[in-house]
Design an enzyme around this catalytic site. Structure first.
Site, PDB file in Angstrom:
ATOM      1  N   HIS A  39       0.829  -1.215   0.000  1.00  0.00           N
ATOM      2  CA  HIS A  39       0.000   0.000   0.000  1.00  0.00           C
ATOM      3  C   HIS A  39       0.855   1.253   0.000  1.00  0.00           C
ATOM      4  O   HIS A  39       0.391   2.328  -0.414  1.00  0.00           O
ATOM      5  CB  HIS A  39      -0.935  -0.009   1.209  1.00  0.00           C
ATOM      6  CG  HIS A  39      -2.347   0.344   0.861  1.00  0.00           C
ATOM      7  ND1 HIS A  39      -3.198  -0.488   0.169  1.00  0.00           N
ATOM      8  CD2 HIS A  39      -3.062   1.477   1.083  1.00  0.00           C
ATOM      9  CE1 HIS A  39      -4.364   0.101  -0.002  1.00  0.00           C
ATOM     10  NE2 HIS A  39      -4.310   1.307   0.536  1.00  0.00           N
ATOM     11  N   ARG A  86       1.124   2.186  -3.455  1.00  0.00           N
ATOM     12  CA  ARG A  86      -0.160   2.754  -3.908  1.00  0.00           C
ATOM     13  C   ARG A  86      -0.272   4.216  -3.484  1.00  0.00           C
ATOM     14  O   ARG A  86      -0.661   5.075  -4.288  1.00  0.00           O
ATOM     15  CB  ARG A  86      -1.306   1.927  -3.320  1.00  0.00           C
ATOM     16  CG  ARG A  86      -2.707   2.413  -3.655  1.00  0.00           C
ATOM     17  CD  ARG A  86      -3.716   1.407  -3.117  1.00  0.00           C
ATOM     18  NE  ARG A  86      -5.068   1.917  -3.009  1.00  0.00           N
ATOM     19  CZ  ARG A  86      -5.960   1.915  -3.999  1.00  0.00           C
ATOM     20  NH1 ARG A  86      -5.619   1.453  -5.193  1.00  0.00           N
ATOM     21  NH2 ARG A  86      -7.185   2.376  -3.815  1.00  0.00           N
TER      22      ARG A  86
END
Length: 295
Positions: A239, A242
């Site tokens: 993440h 991301r």
């Protein structure tokens, strides 16, 4: 035996809890119905596990009491440290399984701290990629960053989801079962072609040793090692890539509303953590991976 999540490993502490607080017949039936409806509605494995764990713990603590007879006032005494998740788990049972009214909607919830996401600099992303010598691992990290993927989306990518003709990646199993399209990086495509020739994956883009999708845990371990090799101390899992993808798009002038589409966010509020507004068309968005110097 009492119901347990199939993939769950039981610690001694948990085993003691299971013996000390057995489920009664009514709550055992309630838990079975709870699991079945979550699966039927297509909730993600992580959500299913989280909700079932919270609901299962509540059933244990109720002892001989029936969960169906629980009131909102009784819910106020439950697990303040995990109140938000616990309330959501309870709401699902009463509103979805029992088809009762919104009995738990107004329970007080602790305010979530507004934390800014940790973000890598573009130079740090480049170092991570360059320090990853294994071609498969490098391709995996490049894919995650170039399209801003969640780890669950990354490991479920199939070869057919890569569309070089339209230069798009089709994410079929996004959060909440929603699909979306994101631009395919030219730099990534070139790496994937070399990777495909060498590894020849079958169905999934990244497969485990025995076939099937790569495990999320293995993907996370790849990034963890890559950060260590690159000398990067920032905490974060896939993440982190991301968050970095979204922030780098923002810094390049991409409209936050397009970033919302690319990330698959339901609400613009979620994307506004990276807030900035500019005017760009989705088709003209360049992946930040294409701006990295990887040679």
């Amino acid at each position: 035996m009492q119901p347990l999540l199939k993939t769950e490993k039981i610690s001694k502490q948990r085993a003691d809890m299971l013996l000390q607080f057995p489920l009664n017949k009514d709550n055992l039936q309630a838990f079975t119905q709870y699991q079945e409806l979550l699966q039927l509605k297509g909730y993600s494995p992580q959500t299913l596990k989280t909700y079932c764990n919270e609901f299962h713990l509540l059933l244990r603590l109720l002892g001989k009491g029936k969960v169906s007879g629980m009131t909102k006032e009784g819910g106020r005494c439950y697990s303040a440290t995990r109140l938000n998740t616990a309330i959501n788990a309870l709401k699902f049972y009463f509103e979805q399984v029992l088809n009762r009214g919104r009995e738990f909607y107004d329970l007080p919830r602790p305010k979530k701290p507004k934390k800014l996401p940790t973000v890598l600099a573009e130079s740090e992303v480049a170092r991570i990629i360059l320090q990853t010598k294994n071609l498969k691992h490098r391709a995996l990290l490049m894919t995650a960053y170039s399209a801003g993927l969640r780890v669950s989306e990354l490991v479920k990518l199939r070869i057919k989801d890569i569309d070089p003709g339209r230069m798009m990646i089709h994410i079929r199993e996004g959060k909440g079962g929603k699909g979306r399209m994101v631009p395919l990086s030219q730099t990534l495509l070139e790496t994937l072609r070399i990777y495909y020739q060498q590894y020849k994956p079958g169905e999934y883009l990244f497969e485990g040793e025995n076939g099937g999708p790569y495990s999320a845990r293995s993907a996370q371990e790849i990034l963890k090692k890559a950060k260590r090799w690159a000398g990067i101390q920032k905490k974060g899992s896939i993440h982190l890539l991301r968050h970095s993808y979204a922030t780098h798009l923002l810094e390049a002038g991409t409209d936050v509303r397009y970033i919302q589409v690319l990330l698959g966010h339901n609400s613009l509020k979620t994307t506004l953590r990276y807030t900035h507004v500019s005017k760009l068309k989705l088709g003209s968005i360049q992946s930040p991976l294409d701006r990295l110097k990887l040679e």
